[in-house]
Write a protein that holds these residues in place. Structure first.
Motif, PDB file in Angstrom:
ATOM      1  N   UNK A 130       0.824  -1.210   0.000  1.00  0.00           N
ATOM      2  CA  UNK A 130       0.000   0.000   0.000  1.00  0.00           C
ATOM      3  C   UNK A 130       0.857   1.258   0.000  1.00  0.00           C
ATOM      4  N   UNK A 131       1.836   1.299   0.897  1.00  0.00           N
ATOM      5  CA  UNK A 131       2.686   2.479   0.997  1.00  0.00           C
ATOM      6  C   UNK A 131       3.498   2.688  -0.276  1.00  0.00           C
ATOM      7  N   UNK A 132       4.036   1.602  -0.822  1.00  0.00           N
ATOM      8  CA  UNK A 132       4.830   1.715  -2.049  1.00  0.00           C
ATOM      9  C   UNK A 132       3.960   2.152  -3.220  1.00  0.00           C
ATOM     10  N   UNK A 133       2.734   1.635  -3.287  1.00  0.00           N
ATOM     11  CA  UNK A 133       1.822   2.006  -4.373  1.00  0.00           C
ATOM     12  C   UNK A 133       1.455   3.476  -4.295  1.00  0.00           C
ATOM     13  N   UNK A 183      -3.897  -4.562  -8.019  1.00  0.00           N
ATOM     14  CA  UNK A 183      -5.175  -4.230  -7.401  1.00  0.00           C
ATOM     15  C   UNK A 183      -5.028  -3.101  -6.385  1.00  0.00           C
ATOM     16  N   UNK A 184      -3.904  -3.074  -5.702  1.00  0.00           N
ATOM     17  CA  UNK A 184      -3.655  -1.994  -4.745  1.00  0.00           C
ATOM     18  C   UNK A 184      -3.486  -0.669  -5.470  1.00  0.00           C
ATOM     19  N   UNK A 185      -2.771  -0.683  -6.573  1.00  0.00           N
ATOM     20  CA  UNK A 185      -2.610   0.528  -7.381  1.00  0.00           C
ATOM     21  C   UNK A 185      -3.974   1.022  -7.874  1.00  0.00           C
ATOM     22  N   UNK A 186      -4.804   0.095  -8.334  1.00  0.00           N
ATOM     23  CA  UNK A 186      -6.133   0.471  -8.830  1.00  0.00           C
ATOM     24  C   UNK A 186      -7.021   1.007  -7.724  1.00  0.00           C
ATOM     25  N   UNK A 187      -6.808   0.542  -6.517  1.00  0.00           N
ATOM     26  CA  UNK A 187      -7.598   1.010  -5.376  1.00  0.00           C
ATOM     27  C   UNK A 187      -7.257   2.455  -5.015  1.00  0.00           C
ATOM     28  N   UNK A 202      -3.677  -4.337 -20.379  1.00  0.00           N
ATOM     29  CA  UNK A 202      -2.220  -4.226 -20.403  1.00  0.00           C
ATOM     30  C   UNK A 202      -1.634  -4.233 -18.997  1.00  0.00           C
ATOM     31  N   UNK A 203      -2.468  -4.034 -17.992  1.00  0.00           N
ATOM     32  CA  UNK A 203      -2.028  -4.180 -16.616  1.00  0.00           C
ATOM     33  C   UNK A 203      -2.265  -5.586 -16.111  1.00  0.00           C
ATOM     34  N   UNK A 204      -3.393  -6.171 -16.520  1.00  0.00           N
ATOM     35  CA  UNK A 204      -3.729  -7.518 -16.061  1.00  0.00           C
ATOM     36  C   UNK A 204      -2.771  -8.565 -16.617  1.00  0.00           C
ATOM     37  N   UNK A 205      -2.413  -8.440 -17.901  1.00  0.00           N
ATOM     38  CA  UNK A 205      -1.552  -9.451 -18.523  1.00  0.00           C
ATOM     39  C   UNK A 205      -0.207  -9.592 -17.799  1.00  0.00           C
ATOM     40  N   UNK A 206       0.534  -8.517 -17.572  1.00  0.00           N
ATOM     41  CA  UNK A 206       1.807  -8.718 -16.875  1.00  0.00           C
ATOM     42  C   UNK A 206       1.639  -9.193 -15.444  1.00  0.00           C
ATOM     43  N   UNK A 207       0.593  -8.712 -14.768  1.00  0.00           N
ATOM     44  CA  UNK A 207       0.391  -9.129 -13.378  1.00  0.00           C
ATOM     45  C   UNK A 207       0.175 -10.635 -13.284  1.00  0.00           C
TER      46      UNK A 207
END
Length: 269
Positions: A130-133, A183-187, A202-207
């Motif tokens: 969370x903090x890093x995101x 998901x944390x970034x999206x939140x 393009x975010x889901x594929x690499x994750x």
């Protein structure tokens, strides 16, 4: 003139002799042809090992998700190239692949690097995701940069392809740190960037691929291989009923010239 390192004259991918062809330690004709699916072979070629059932299904899902998305710029480039040179499928295919950059279709690589950087920052600083995101998002906002892997000009309420891939990753037990970071970034992104930013494909594929064990350095290979299939469909259709020159003409009609006028134009005016 010698340039670069000269002490790594090896390859572990394939070799051949008069009687056989060996790929990643397997006999091509005896062990692979007719006995392995292409997705398994793709994984084997890149990584050197056959995938597990979950890894194969995840790769298949990503390839299907990104293979086709209509007349995007790379497809238009390919179709117009084939219209201009009907005998040069290889040139048209190359034109389409060359158009897969950091904005369209090739952006999975950028998003994957961003997710990996967020996790690396969390590990290096002893912080949670969370903090890093939050720190990464604030840095992007200050630099006025886009958030890789989030947002879509058409699917602004949520990219259905991304949602499906994440669901599959959850079902297969593939989801791990990279999916969690995404998901944390999206939140946090909508509140920090101050606009809707759903997870895009393009975010889901690499994750999901990174969590499945695919290497970060080879991420771009996934959309490249997938879009090759879509481009083949467009080029075949272009050879049957061409729209390449129609697209070219429409561009000519829609885009106005705003440069300096010629002496002849000045005289006519």
């Amino acid at each position: 003139m010698r340039i670069g390192k000269q002490d790594q004259a090896f390859t572990a991918i394939a070799t051949s002799d008069a009687e056989s062809i060996t790929v990643r330690g397997h006999d091509l004709c005896g062990d692979l042809i007719g006995k392995i699916d292409f997705s398994d072979y793709f994984w084997l070629l890149v990584i050197g090992e056959k995938p597990t059932a979950a890894q194969r299904k995840m790769l298949d899902a990503c390839l299907v998700a990104i293979a086709e998305h209509g007349l995007v710029p790379s497809v238009q480039a390919a179709r117009m190239t084939l219209a201009a040179g009907p005998d040069a499928w290889q040139g048209a295919m190359a034109a389409g692949l060359l158009g897969m950059g950091s904005v369209v279709a090739g952006s999975s690589e950028v998003a994957g690097q961003f997710i990996a950087e967020v996790l690396a920052d969390a590990d290096a600083n002893g912080a949670d995701i969370d903090a890093a995101a939050v720190a990464s998002l604030k840095a992007l906002k200050q630099a006025r940069k886009k958030v890789p892997g989030l947002g879509h000009p058409q699917h602004n309420s949520g990219d259905p392809r991304a949602n499906r891939l994440l669901d599959i990753a959850d079902q297969l037990g593939v989801s791990g740190r990279h999916v969690s970071a995404l998901r944390t970034l999206a939140e946090h992104a909508p509140g920090i960037i101050e606009r809707p930013l759903p997870i895009n494909v393009s975010g889901a594929i690499p994750a999901v691929m990174l969590d499945a064990g695919w290497p970060l350095e080879a991420l771009k290979a996934v959309p490249l291989v997938a879009r090759s299939a879509g481009l083949a469909a467009h080029l075949y259709e272009e050879s049957l009923r061409s729209i390449g020159f129609i697209m070219s003409h429409e561009a000519d009609q829609k885009i106005e010239y705003d440069g300096p006028s010629s002496s002849l134009q000045d005289t006519q005016a």
